[in-house]
Design a protein around this motif. Structure first.
Motif: not given
Length: 668
Positions: A466-477, A479-484, A505-511
């Motif tokens: 799960s990303s912004d097309n270039i960087i995965q959300v775990q990096s840009t956030s 440490g958030a957890t994403a289902a993919g 959408d039940n795909s990401l945990d900001a916690g």
């Protein structure tokens, strides 16, 4: 359409392969290290010199007659100045010879990063070489002479990238010069952009000869194209806005040190004792080093990380490691081409599914064996001289990938000096989250804005992140957890904090993010469209910087909910501006009362949605279609003469997508 595809594809397939590590001032000259391939100027000394000259840059009396007097205020205006630390290719970097002369193409264009892809390579020379070699390449393919074919591909690639090569020790093969802005955006308006005398070919005389026109008339024009700060100007003024230009392909530690000096200069010029910082994309790696090594909390008001690569990007580690997805037969035949096209222009995704029908006729071995082999050869024999030998590109390698990749690629004696730098960054990167937590606990206000639920480029193994097309959300956030990408959590998933931190959408945990209460997530926000998201994502970042009533992403969030959706408002803004410029009499005279009423209603609806801080993609698109349709019928669209009929613009792409994807879904 070609320009829309060129830049994204260049970033996807060669994100880290082009440019420079050198940092110089606009009026290059002094050197602090005779052995360095980079021209340096003492930043703090220069800032003091500017003040000693009545607040004007050292070259302004001869070049631009600077118009701003310093300090611009007494520091009590209530708006701390903001410094934008931009991302990759958002600064202008000229590749130069040993004497400091810009390298030029056969057409007289400079070899430059960040202005226009047209200027990055000697395109005409490369095209001539391709034309010369195309028949020998075809013959080599037909004869099964793969090594010979690979040699010719490498030769062409080298002709593109050789000017941007790095040595194994992490220094550039050639020098580089960066256009820096040691003054505010207001002052930058009076400085002609360096490209002024180079940007030829944008218009022609009656004989078809290229004229020396300008791409960006002033430095402000270039900066404005990178980050539109017009809304910030209305609140704090351009004299409180600064743009920290640097070489994207350089030394992250040297850049962070220069940023520290830049902050001192901004404080002196504005009269403020604190500044705001906005780290964008690659700028996040600079933010990591700055916060770890140079940050003085008493000098920093607020910090925003926007789409920032705080823990690198799998795009870089996959590229360096030749980690392709060409052995995934299903991916190749279904989503690889459509999703690559979607990154460039979502209106043409249907063409990707059409292409899939023909790709099915190609043996899978072509991709898993031949194409993977060709690309691996290019990376190992050409791109390693660019990406692997460049210090700042290693800052884009995820911390979890660094040890294995660095051991494999740069553990030899020739890379010893480079690895010393990359190891040092790795230690900072590993502890970046702890650094941010500590600074936050000590009172610093740090915020994060990021996109999610888009795939990485589908030619690479980690495309499903799960990303912004270039960087995965775990990096840009952080440490958030994403289902993919395009996935959701299973019913058994337990939220890190509680369900309110789970995306709708039940795909990401900001916690699990480092700052779960200070992080905003925009579903569908692409890295490639960030510059166009002026009214939404960029405006959110600038409001966070300046609006002290915004304290978090959950309660005191200024109306911006923590989970939002990307909206493409570029054309909407154009239509709204066109309508706003018309008087009531002009609108009433456009046609029959019924059509005029429809126009007014459509405009009011679109304006209300446009101004909303709760972003809904489908709602926005429906309102845009309604306004576009009535404006098209009344012939008042801003580009009426070239505008597509509403059916072609809004209906046809969807029908083509449904048709060709449907056929693909039916095939095995």
């Amino acid at each position: 359409m070609s320009r829309k595809f060129l830049r994204p594809i260049s970033l996807i397939l060669a994100l880290a392969i082009i440019f420079s590590s050198g940092i110089t001032c606009f009026a290059a000259g002094e050197k602090t290290d005779e052995d360095s391939d980079v021209t340096y100027v003492s930043s703090l000394d220069r800032a003091i010199k500017i003040l000693s000259q009545g607040g004007k840059p050292e070259h302004s009396s001869e070049e631009t007659n600077g118009t701003v007097s310093f300090p611009v205020c007494d520091g009590k205006c209530g708006h701390s100045p903001v410094i934008i630390v931009p991302g990759i290719m958002q600064s202008q970097v000229y590749v130069t010879d040993k004497e400091g002369n810009d390298f030029l193409t056969v057409d007289g264009f400079p070899i430059v990063e960040g202005m226009d892809i047209t200027f990055m390579f000697d395109t005409e020379t490369v095209l001539r070489q391709v034309k010369k070699m195309i028949w020998p390449m075809i013959k080599a393919l037909l004869r099964g002479e793969r090594d010979k074919f690979n040699d010719m591909v490498v030769e062409i690639a080298e002709s593109c990238f050789e000017k941007h090569y790095f040595n194994p020790d992490g220094t550039r093969k050639y020098s580089a010069s960066v256009d820096e802005y040691w003054y505010s955006l207001e002052e930058a308006k009076s400085h002609p952009d360096r490209s002024y005398g180079y940007a030829k070919g944008y218009s022609k005389d009656e004989n078809g000869k290229s004229l020396p026109t300008t791409k960006y008339e002033s430095q402000f024009d270039f900066i404005h194209r990178q980050v539109d700060m017009s809304e910030y100007d209305k609140v704090a003024g351009y004299d409180h806005a600064y743009y920290f230009a640097y070489s994207s392909f350089g030394d992250t530690f040297e850049i962070a040190a220069k940023l520290n000096d830049f902050i001192d200069m901004v404080k002196m010029q504005t009269g403020h004792d604190k500044v705001n910082l906005a780290f964008i994309s690659l700028g996040g790696t600079i933010g990591n080093v700055f916060l770890a090594k140079y940050c003085d909390k008493s000098e920093i008001d607020r910090v925003v990380f926007a789409a920032a690569a705080t823990d690198g990007s799998y795009l870089l580690s996959d590229l360096m490691g030749c980690n392709f997805a060409f052995d995934d037969k299903k991916l190749i035949r279904t989503e690889m081409i459509p999703q690559l096209i979607a990154i460039a222009n979502s209106d043409y995704v249907w063409a990707g599914y059409l292409a899939d029908l023909f790709i099915r006729l190609v043996p899978n071995k072509f991709f898993s064996d031949f194409l993977a082999d060709v690309l691996s050869n290019v990376i190992n024999r050409v791109l390693n001289n660019l990406v692997t030998n460049c210090p700042s590109m290693w800052a884009l390698v995820p911390s979890g990938e660094y040890e294995a990749l660095s051991k494999r690629l740069i553990s030899d004696e020739a890379h010893a000096k480079l690895k010393e730098k990359t190891d040092a960054y790795y230690e900072i990167q590993k502890n970046a989250k702890n650094t941010v937590r500590r600074l936050t606990e000590e009172g610093m206000e740090i915020f994060v804005v990021c996109g999610y639920d888009l795939p990485m480029p589908t030619v690479f193994k980690n495309y499903c992140q799960s990303s912004d097309n270039i960087i995965q959300v775990q990096s840009t956030s952080m440490g958030a957890t994403a289902a993919g990408w395009n996935k959701t959590f299973p019913s058994s998933y337990v939220p890190a904090i509680d369900k309110s931190y789970i995306s709708p959408d039940n795909s990401l945990d900001a916690g699990t993010a480092t700052l779960p209460d200070r992080t905003w997530f925009i579903k569908g926000q692409s890295h490639m469209t960030l510059q166009d998201s002026i009214h939404d994502t960029i405006q959110l970042c600038l409001e966070i910087v300046d609006n002290k009533e915004i304290k978090d992403a959950r309660v005191d969030n200024g109306g911006y909910r923590q989970f939002n959706n990307y909206r493409n408002l570029k054309y909407v803004r154009w239509m709204l501006d066109t309508m706003a410029a018309k008087t009531d009499d002009e609108i009433n005279s456009l046609g029959k009362e019924k059509k005029v009423k429809e126009l007014k209603d459509a405009y009011a609806e679109m304006k209300k949605i446009y101004d909303s801080k709760i972003w809904d993609y489908d709602e926005t698109l429906a309102a845009e279609k309604r306004l576009y349709t009535i404006m098209y019928k009344l012939k008042i669209l801003p580009n009426q003469d070239s505008a597509d009929p509403p059916v072609k613009k809004y209906v046809l792409p969807g029908k083509l997508l449904k048709f060709f994807k449907g056929i693909n879904d039916l095939l095995p």
